[in-house]
Motif scaffolding. Structure first.
Motif, PDB file in Angstrom:
ATOM      1  N   GLU A 156       5.531  10.375 -10.094  1.00 32.56           N
ATOM      2  CA  GLU A 156       5.715  11.269  -8.953  1.00 32.56           C
ATOM      3  C   GLU A 156       4.754  12.454  -9.020  1.00 32.56           C
ATOM      4  OE1 GLU A 156       7.429  10.730  -6.252  1.00 32.56           O
ATOM      5  OE2 GLU A 156       7.888   8.763  -7.103  1.00 32.56           O
ATOM      6  N   GLN A 157       4.505  12.979 -10.216  1.00 28.49           N
ATOM      7  CA  GLN A 157       3.544  14.076 -10.350  1.00 28.49           C
ATOM      8  C   GLN A 157       2.145  13.624  -9.952  1.00 28.49           C
ATOM      9  OE1 GLN A 157       4.074  15.266 -14.463  1.00 28.49           O
ATOM     10  NE2 GLN A 157       5.432  16.954 -13.894  1.00 28.49           N
ATOM     11  N   LEU A 158       1.781  12.422 -10.386  1.00 31.76           N
ATOM     12  CA  LEU A 158       0.458  11.909 -10.028  1.00 31.76           C
ATOM     13  C   LEU A 158       0.332  11.719  -8.516  1.00 31.76           C
ATOM     14  CD1 LEU A 158      -0.103   9.275 -12.861  1.00 31.76           C
ATOM     15  CD2 LEU A 158      -1.279  11.468 -12.575  1.00 31.76           C
ATOM     16  N   ARG A 159       1.368  11.175  -7.884  1.00 32.57           N
ATOM     17  CA  ARG A 159       1.326  10.985  -6.427  1.00 32.57           C
ATOM     18  C   ARG A 159       1.163  12.326  -5.717  1.00 32.57           C
ATOM     19  NH1 ARG A 159       5.750   7.195  -3.835  1.00 32.57           N
ATOM     20  NH2 ARG A 159       4.183   7.219  -2.180  1.00 32.57           N
ATOM     21  N   SER A 170       0.180   3.062  -6.881  1.00 31.22           N
ATOM     22  CA  SER A 170       0.741   2.327  -5.743  1.00 31.22           C
ATOM     23  C   SER A 170       1.448   1.062  -6.204  1.00 31.22           C
ATOM     24  CB  SER A 170      -0.379   1.967  -4.757  1.00 31.22           C
ATOM     25  OG  SER A 170       0.122   1.219  -3.665  1.00 31.22           O
ATOM     26  N   PHE A 171       0.814   0.280  -7.061  1.00 29.66           N
ATOM     27  CA  PHE A 171       1.449  -0.923  -7.610  1.00 29.66           C
ATOM     28  C   PHE A 171       2.757  -0.574  -8.330  1.00 29.66           C
ATOM     29  CE2 PHE A 171      -2.516  -3.843  -7.971  1.00 29.66           C
ATOM     30  CZ  PHE A 171      -2.141  -4.508  -6.811  1.00 29.66           C
ATOM     31  N   ALA A 172       2.732   0.502  -9.108  1.00 27.48           N
ATOM     32  CA  ALA A 172       3.925   0.894  -9.870  1.00 27.48           C
ATOM     33  C   ALA A 172       5.044   1.350  -8.940  1.00 27.48           C
ATOM     34  CB  ALA A 172       3.566   2.007 -10.852  1.00 27.48           C
ATOM     35  N   THR A 173       4.690   2.067  -7.883  1.00 28.66           N
ATOM     36  CA  THR A 173       5.690   2.538  -6.926  1.00 28.66           C
ATOM     37  C   THR A 173       6.362   1.364  -6.226  1.00 28.66           C
ATOM     38  OG1 THR A 173       4.434   4.580  -6.562  1.00 28.66           O
ATOM     39  CG2 THR A 173       6.043   3.971  -4.885  1.00 28.66           C
ATOM     40  N   VAL A 174       5.559   0.404  -5.793  1.00 30.40           N
ATOM     41  CA  VAL A 174       6.108  -0.786  -5.128  1.00 30.40           C
ATOM     42  C   VAL A 174       6.996  -1.558  -6.094  1.00 30.40           C
ATOM     43  CG1 VAL A 174       5.497  -3.021  -4.115  1.00 30.40           C
ATOM     44  CG2 VAL A 174       4.235  -0.968  -3.462  1.00 30.40           C
ATOM     45  N   ALA A 175       6.544  -1.713  -7.332  1.00 28.74           N
ATOM     46  CA  ALA A 175       7.334  -2.457  -8.327  1.00 28.74           C
ATOM     47  C   ALA A 175       8.681  -1.796  -8.562  1.00 28.74           C
ATOM     48  CB  ALA A 175       6.554  -2.559  -9.632  1.00 28.74           C
ATOM     49  N   ASP A 218       0.826  -1.202   0.000  1.00 32.60           N
ATOM     50  CA  ASP A 218       0.000   0.000   0.000  1.00 32.60           C
ATOM     51  C   ASP A 218       0.864   1.259   0.000  1.00 32.60           C
ATOM     52  OD1 ASP A 218      -1.945   1.913   0.236  1.00 32.60           O
ATOM     53  OD2 ASP A 218      -2.281   1.602   2.385  1.00 32.60           O
ATOM     54  N   GLU A 219       0.959   1.891  -1.161  1.00 36.39           N
ATOM     55  CA  GLU A 219       1.617   3.189  -1.285  1.00 36.39           C
ATOM     56  C   GLU A 219       0.618   4.209  -1.818  1.00 36.39           C
ATOM     57  OE1 GLU A 219       4.539   4.121  -0.336  1.00 36.39           O
ATOM     58  OE2 GLU A 219       5.341   2.167   0.264  1.00 36.39           O
ATOM     59  N   THR A 220      -0.656   3.980  -1.509  1.00 32.55           N
ATOM     60  CA  THR A 220      -1.699   4.877  -1.995  1.00 32.55           C
ATOM     61  C   THR A 220      -1.638   6.213  -1.254  1.00 32.55           C
ATOM     62  OG1 THR A 220      -3.285   3.928  -0.413  1.00 32.55           O
ATOM     63  CG2 THR A 220      -3.247   3.003  -2.642  1.00 32.55           C
ATOM     64  N   ALA A 221      -2.196   7.247  -1.891  1.00 32.93           N
ATOM     65  CA  ALA A 221      -2.206   8.589  -1.305  1.00 32.93           C
ATOM     66  C   ALA A 221      -3.581   8.988  -0.809  1.00 32.93           C
ATOM     67  CB  ALA A 221      -1.721   9.602  -2.349  1.00 32.93           C
TER      68      ALA A 221
END
Length: 577
Positions: free
Chosen positions: A72-75, A293-298, A29-32
Motif C-alpha cells: 500500500e505504501q508503494l502504491r 499490480s500483480f500482487a494487488t490482484v492476487a 491492471d491495478e497499476t498507478a
C-alpha cells in the motif's frame, strides 16, 4: 501469435458491443502509472520462457502480496510518479517545457521514499529494482532550486525560473516589482492630489499604463497630465513620471523573460544529459508498478502462486480471469495436459462452456509466464514456447477470403510452427465446410498434433465421431461438459471425462428466442433424421428391402449370382425414391 492475442482478448474485446472490463489487461491492471501499464502490457504480450526468470518474478509478487503495508505504501508513492519515459524523450529533443521539468522533479522526489520502503525486501527482483532506483540527486536539486513551483506552459513569457536561482534575474524581477508597486499606489496618490474620486489607473496592451478621468471632471485635470486617448465619456492621460516607470518595468520584464528562457534552456539541457539514467529509473519504476499490480490482484481476487515445473500443465479449480469478473457466478474446472494426456478432445452442447474453458487454460498460462499469480486453487505450469489459437469465425471480404479460408490459413500456421512445447487451442476446426470434409480435416489435424507435433492441445468439437478417434490415440483424453434435460436444457459448466452424446443446438435456438414455429419444425426434422439414422423410421417397403438384404447368403453365391442379386436389390431401391 497475433491470432492468439486477438482471440484470447488480451487487450481488445472481439465483440463489437463488448462490455467494459472484458479484456485480460483491464482485469489485472491495478497499476498507478502510465509506464507501469505499458510494462504490464509488455509482460502479457511477451511472457517469459525461462523457468528461473518466471520464478524470480513470482517471488517478488509473493513478497508484495504478503506485505500488505509495504504494498500500500508503494502504491501511494507510485501515484505521484509522472510518465518520465515520455518526459525524458521530450527533453532530449529539446521540446520539453518547465512543467515537464517540474514533473520530472516531482518524480525524482518520490524515489528516496520508494527506496526506503524497499529497504527490507528479500526477493532478488525487488532488491534489483531498489538498486536501479537512482534518485539522480543533481538533477533533482537543480530542478527544485531553479524551476518555479507552478510554471506556465509557454517557455518564452516568463514565470519559469525562481528569481532566487540567479542574482541578475532577482534584480530584474525586483525592479519590475517595485515599478508595479509604484503604479499600484499611483491611483491613491493622484486621487488625493486632484480631488477626483473616480480617477482610475489602468493598463492595456496598446497604450500601456494610463490615468483615466471622466468628462465630468475634466476641469480638474492638472496641467502635467498629457492626453493619451479619448473615449466616449472619458479621457486617458499619462505623466512623465508614469511614462518613465512604465519604461523601467517593460525593460526589466523583457530582459528578465529573455534571461529566464536562457536559464531554462540550460537547465533543460543539463536534465537531458541524464537521459540514460532517467530512462533506467523509468524502467525500474515501471517494473515495480507492474509487480505491485500483480500482487494487488492476487491478494484481492484469491489468485494462487503457480509452480513452474517440467511435467505439463496441471490446474486445480481454474477460473477464467475475465468471465469471473463479468458474471455473477463462475464454475471452476480442473485441467491436466501432461505427457500421458497431451491432447484433449472436448465435446458438449453449445453454450456449455467449451470455449470459455479452453481460453481459461490459455490465459492462466499467459498470466503465469508473465509473472503473475493465477485464478485457481493450485496450478503447476510447464512454460510453453508459444500459444496458438483457432477460435471464432470471421471473414475478410475486402481481402477476398472466406471464413473457411481464414480458418485454414490460421490452421496452416499452427501446424507449421507449433512444437512439442507449444499450447494449441482449437475450437470447431472444419465447421466452415461440409460435414464430411470438416470431420476429415478435424481428424487429420487431431492425429497430426498428437503423433507428429506432440503439442499440448485442447480441441473442442461437435464432430462426436472425433471422440472415437481420440479413444484410439495413446496420449489423448476425451472430456465433456455436463448438461441435464429438464423442461429445458440446463448447462452445468462442469467438465468431466467422457464424450457428449448430443449438441442440443435446437434447444439453444429456443433459448436464444428463435420463433417457436421454427424451433418446433427443427425438432421434428431432427427426430426424423435421427430415426432414419437409427433405422427406426423405415417405411414398409424399406423395411422389406432391409430384411431381404440381411437374408442374402453371399458366401454360398457364385460371382454371377451375387451380381444379379445386387442388381435386383438396386432396382428395388431405386423404385423407392
Amino acid at each position: 501469435d497475433a491470432a492468439a492475442i486477438e482471440s484470447l482478448e488480451l487487450f481488445t474485446p472481439r465483440a463489437v458491443h463488448g462490455r467494459a472490463g472484458a479484456t485480460l489487461i483491464e482485469v489485472v491492471d491495478e497499476t498507478a502509472t502510465a509506464p507501469g501499464r505499458r510494462r504490464l502490457e509488455e509482460w502479457l504480450r511477451r511472457p517469459l520462457l525461462d523457468a528461473n526468470a518466471i520464478a524470480a518474478r513470482h517471488d517478488a509478487v509473493a513478497e508484495l502480496r504478503e506485505g500488505v503495508r509495504v504494498r500500500e505504501q508503494l502504491r501511494e508513492h507510485l501515484r505521484a510518479v509522472y510518465d518520465i519515459e515520455r518526459l525524458v524523450s521530450k527533453l532530449a529533443r529539446g521540446r520539453g517545457n518547465a512543467r515537464d521539468l517540474r514533473s520530472l522533479g516531482t518524480t525524482l522526489d518520490v524515489v528516496p521514499a520508494v527506496r526506503s520502503v524497499l529497504a527490507e525486501a528479500t526477493s532478488e527482483t525487488l532488491q534489483s529494482v531498489r538498486t536501479a532506483l537512482d534518485p539522480i540527486d543533481e538533477v533533482r536539486s537543480l530542478i527544485d532550486a531553479a524551476i518555479a513551483t507552478d510554471p506556465p506552459r509557454e517557455i518564452t513569457e516568463g514565470g519559469l525560473i525562481d528569481p532566487e536561482y540567479d542574482d541578475q534575474l532577482a534584480t530584474l524581477r525586483a525592479t519590475e516589482q517595485s515599478g508595479k508597486e509604484w503604479i499600484d499606489d499611483l491611483q491613491t496618490r493622484e486621487r488625493e492630489r486632484t480631488g477626483i474620486d473616480s480617477l482610475k489607473v489602468g493598463h492595456n496592451s496598446v497604450h500601456g499604463y494610463y490615468i483615466e478621468v471622466t468628462d465630468a471632471n475634466l476641469d480638474r485635470v492638472p496641467d502635467r497630465y498629457e492626453r493619451r486617448q479619448t473615449l466616449k465619456n472619458a479621457e486617458r492621460y499619462y505623466t512623465p513620471a508614469l511614462q518613465e516607470r512604465e519604461g523601467e518595468i517593460i525593460r526589466a520584464e523583457q530582459r528578465a523573460d529573455e534571461l529566464e528562457y536562457e536559464l531554462f534552456c540550460e537547465i533543460r539541457s543539463r536534465a537531458a544529459g541524464a537521459a540514460d539514467r532517467v530512462q533506467a529509473l523509468a524502467d525500474a519504476l515501471a517494473d515495480l508498478d507492474a509487480l505491485v499490480s500483480f500482487a494487488t490482484v492476487a491478494a484481492e481476487r484469491d489468485y494462487c502462486r503457480p509452480a513452474v515445473g517440467t511435467d505439463g500443465i496441471c490446474i486445480e479449480a481454474g477460473r477464467h480471469p475475465v468471465v469471473e469478473r463479468t458474471e455473477s457466478s463462475f464454475v471452476p474446472n480442473d485441467t491436466t495436459l501432461d505427457d500421458d494426456q497431451r491432447l484433449a478432445v472436448i465435446t458438449g452442447p453449445n453454450m456449455s462452456g467449451k470455449s470459455t474453458y479452453m481460453r481459461q487454460v490459455a490465459l492462466i498460462v499467459v498470466l503465469a509466464q508473465a509473472g503473475g499469480f493465477v485464478p485457481a486453487t493450485e496450478a503447476r505450469i510447464e512454460p510453453v514456447d508459444r500459444i496458438f489459437t483457432r477460435v471464432g469465425a470471421s471473414d475478410d471480404i475486402a481481402g477476398g477470403r472466406s471464413t473457411f479460408m481464414i480458418e485454414m490459413t490460421e490452421l496452416a500456421t499452427i501446424l507449421e510452427h507449433a512444437t512439442d512445447r507449444s499450447l494449441v487451442v482449437l475450437d470447431e476446426v472444419g465447421r466452415g465446410t461440409s460435414t464430411a470434409d470438416g470431420f476429415a480435416i478435424a481428424r487429420a489435424v487431431t492425429e497430426h498434433l498428437h503423433d507428429t507435433v506432440r503439442a499440448r492441445t485442447l480441441f473442442a468439437t461437435h464432430h462426436h465421431d472425433l471422440t472415437a478417434v481420440a479413444a484410439e490415440l495413446g496420449h489423448a483424453v476425451r472430456l465433456r461438459f455436463q448438461t441435464r434435460q429438464e423442461d429445458e436444457i440446463v448447462f452445468e459448466h462442469v467438465v468431466e471425462p467422457g464424450a457428449a452424446t448430443a449438441s442440443y443446438g435446437v434447444e439453444v435456438a429456443a433459448i436464444a428466442g428463435v420463433d417457436d414455429a421454427v424451433v418446433d419444425r427443427a425438432r421434428s426434422l431432427l427426430t426424423a433424421e435421427t430415426a432414419r439414422a437409427d433405422g427406426r423410421g423405415d417405411s414398409a417397403s424399406t423395411a422389406a428391402l432391409r430384411q431381404q438384404l440381411a437374408s442374402v447368403d453371399i458366401a454360398s453365391m457364385t460371382p454371377l449370382e451375387a451380381m444379379n442379386t445386387l442388381a435386383e436389390l438396386k432396382q428395388q431401391f431405386d423404385g423407392l425414391e
